[in-house]
Design an enzyme around this catalytic site. Structure first.
Site, PDB file in Angstrom:
ATOM      1  N   LYS A 139     -19.171   5.851  79.052  1.00 11.65           N
ATOM      2  CA  LYS A 139     -17.932   5.746  79.718  1.00 11.65           C
ATOM      3  C   LYS A 139     -17.097   6.719  78.812  1.00 11.65           C
ATOM      4  O   LYS A 139     -17.263   7.403  77.998  1.00 11.65           O
ATOM      5  CB  LYS A 139     -17.420   4.395  79.318  1.00 11.65           C
ATOM      6  CG  LYS A 139     -17.284   4.153  77.993  1.00 11.65           C
ATOM      7  CD  LYS A 139     -16.655   2.652  77.899  1.00 11.65           C
ATOM      8  CE  LYS A 139     -16.918   2.245  76.301  1.00 11.65           C
ATOM      9  NZ  LYS A 139     -16.164   0.619  76.314  1.00 11.65           N
ATOM     10  N   ARG A 233     -11.142 -11.164  75.024  1.00  8.88           N
ATOM     11  CA  ARG A 233     -10.731  -9.951  76.110  1.00  8.88           C
ATOM     12  C   ARG A 233     -11.344 -10.636  77.585  1.00  8.88           C
ATOM     13  O   ARG A 233     -11.004 -11.680  78.076  1.00  8.88           O
ATOM     14  CB  ARG A 233     -11.272  -8.638  76.014  1.00  8.88           C
ATOM     15  CG  ARG A 233     -10.672  -7.920  74.682  1.00  8.88           C
ATOM     16  CD  ARG A 233     -11.354  -6.711  74.553  1.00  8.88           C
ATOM     17  NE  ARG A 233     -12.623  -6.382  75.129  1.00  8.88           N
ATOM     18  CZ  ARG A 233     -13.377  -5.276  74.793  1.00  8.88           C
ATOM     19  NH1 ARG A 233     -12.468  -4.047  74.433  1.00  8.88           N
ATOM     20  NH2 ARG A 233     -14.486  -4.871  74.992  1.00  8.88           N
ATOM     21  N   TYR A 351       6.947  21.352  61.677  1.00 12.42           N
ATOM     22  CA  TYR A 351       8.353  20.602  62.148  1.00 12.42           C
ATOM     23  C   TYR A 351       8.361  19.765  61.127  1.00 12.42           C
ATOM     24  O   TYR A 351       7.777  18.964  60.418  1.00 12.42           O
ATOM     25  CB  TYR A 351       7.747  19.785  63.532  1.00 12.42           C
ATOM     26  CG  TYR A 351       7.848  20.244  64.857  1.00 12.42           C
ATOM     27  CD1 TYR A 351       9.053  20.867  65.325  1.00 12.42           C
ATOM     28  CD2 TYR A 351       6.548  20.536  65.534  1.00 12.42           C
ATOM     29  CE1 TYR A 351       9.040  21.635  66.493  1.00 12.42           C
ATOM     30  CE2 TYR A 351       6.780  21.206  66.694  1.00 12.42           C
ATOM     31  CZ  TYR A 351       8.012  21.854  67.160  1.00 12.42           C
ATOM     32  OH  TYR A 351       7.652  22.458  68.385  1.00 12.42           O
TER      33      TYR A 351
END
Length: 459
Positions: A139, A233, A351
């Site tokens: 997957k 789940r 940054y």
């Protein structure tokens, strides 16, 4: 224009309505066409000497091949037509030009060793009781490695089943194994039932509602009943497993082809894992029907508890060389230096200027960022490899770039290969290390590698 003279030249030629203007043949062309021709020169010959050379810009001329003379080869090289010697390789195995710089047209890429996937599949099977089947989990694009190439490699290593999360992922694998040996493990909604019914794939079932939706079709659907033994789940509770198994068994449109569960903490909690396993065994005994293919172990459980293998194990991360001792990592992630500069003491980088030079430093910018799978949590954490040496990652991770401190690495220049995961010379960075630096797990590190990263395959 008088006197009835016919116009000369293609620019003034007349044609019948509806008919295209025909150019003259090579031998029948008028003087204006013929005067633009040129006689073939040496550059019109094929320098490899194979076949008949063709003339550039004048396809009707042909020359007989001739032997290459030294002066012809020298001129051909000046025109870029002759084959050069293979370039030297750097410590990461990439070609370098005469100046020692890597030769690549890519800014970021992943090298996938399918031979490693094959060997890892065989290694997992050798660790399990004889007769255990291997279900290769491919997957999420084969954990970032490419679902179809990874599946093929796993099959060559002995896998006989494949597992994915979605119907679309399953369709990519069509033809690699019998359709019923592709298990769609992920959750679905009833609206997807018609497509699942006609797919031919094995479908995971966790609820009576979805089971009924699947059973309404004209095809008989092979289903794998999932029992929730502690993951919380998907899956039916052990107390309700018998009634769902009976619903499946009584349906003319369903066939119970397998029964499975999933361990929540196989890599960290032995007590919980053993409790889940015992709960699963008791639930299967109470079904009152043949459970079909029984499977519970993922990679972590297959490694630590091979006695729990039952009929099959579902191996994902271990196939790709992670979280399994002795396994061969299948993926290397690389990029290139696109800029090098010296910054003064006190100069910030990136940054937020989260890294500030304490002394003059050489900083290299590398063409890979969080859009390609480098977690922003990597800012100022860990290192990469360049020219076979470690270089700390400094400053914040940008969308398209990272910055590294190469003060301690000699002669770093634009074009040098940078290894984010993988080996360079005697040094190696693993996906597990990157996961630690990113406050995550190796699964996420691999599956997060973005689509801008080109995959290169080898055996």
């Amino acid at each position: 224009m008088g006197g009835g003279r016919r116009p000369q030249g293609g620019a003034h030629a007349r044609r019948a309505p509806g008919r295209p203007l025909q150019r003259g043949s090579a031998r029948g062309a008028g003087p204006r066409e013929r005067r633009h021709w040129r006689r073939p020169g040496w550059c019109d010959r094929r320098v490899d000497g194979a076949g008949i050379g063709s003339i550039h810009g004048c396809g009707q001329w042909r020359l007989r091949p001739r032997r290459r003379r030294p002066q012809d080869l020298a001129a051909a090289r000046r025109c870029g037509l002759a084959r050069e010697r293979p370039a030297a390789r750097n410590s990461a195995g990439h070609a370098r030009d005469a100046a020692g710089r890597p030769l690549t047209q890519l800014l970021r890429w992943a090298e996938i060793d399918l031979g490693a996937v094959r060997e890892n599949a065989a290694r997992i099977l050798a660790h399990l009781p004889k007769g255990t089947r291997l279900m290769a989990v491919v997957k999420a694009n084969g954990y970032g490695h490419g679902a179809v190439p990874a599946a093929r490699a796993a099959i060559r290593g002995g896998a006989t089943w494949l597992a994915v999360a979605t119907l679309d992922e399953a369709r990519e694998l069509t033809g690699l194994v019998h359709a019923e040996r592709i298990l769609v493990m992920g959750g679905m909604v009833p609206d997807q039932a018609p497509a699942a019914t006609v797919s031919g794939f094995s479908i995971a079932v966790s609820s009576p509602g979805f089971a009924r939706a699947l059973g309404d079709g004209e095809e008989v659907v092979p289903v794998h009943l999932k029992i929730d033994t502690g993951m919380g789940r998907f899956g039916v509770s052990p107390d309700d497993a018998q009634s769902l198994a009976k619903l499946i068994n009584d349906s003319a449109g369903l066939r119970l082809a397998g029964t499975w569960t999933h361990f929540a903490s196989a890599g960290t909690d032995e007590k919980m894992t053993r409790a889940q396993y015992e709960r699963f065994l008791r639930a299967m005994e109470s079904l009152g029907v043949d459970p079909g293919l029984r499977h519970a172990c993922n990679s972590a459980a297959a490694l630590r508890y091979p006695e729990m293998a039952l009929d099959a194990v579902r191996a994902g991360i271990a196939l790709y060389g992670c979280e399994w001792p002795g396994a061969s990592p299948a993926l290397s992630l690389r990029s290139v230096v696109t800029h090098v500069k010296t910054v003064a003491a006190g100069h910030g980088v990136g940054y937020g200027a989260t890294w500030v030079a304490g002394a003059p430093a050489r900083v290299a910018t590398v063409a890979i960022g969080y859009a390609d799978g480098i977690s922003r949590a990597r800012g100022n954490r860990g290192h990469v490899l360049v020219r076979g040496q470690e270089a700390p990652l400094i400053g914040a991770v940008s969308m398209d770039a990272i910055t590294i401190d190469v003060t301690g690495v000699s002669d770093v220049a634009v074009g040098d290969v940078v290894t984010i995961i993988g080996a360079d010379g005697d040094q190696r960075v693993t996906a597990e290390q990157v996961a630690d630096w990113s406050n995550t797990i190796s699964y996420e590190v691999l599956t997060a590698i973005g689509s801008r990263v080109k995959r290169r395959y080898s055996e």
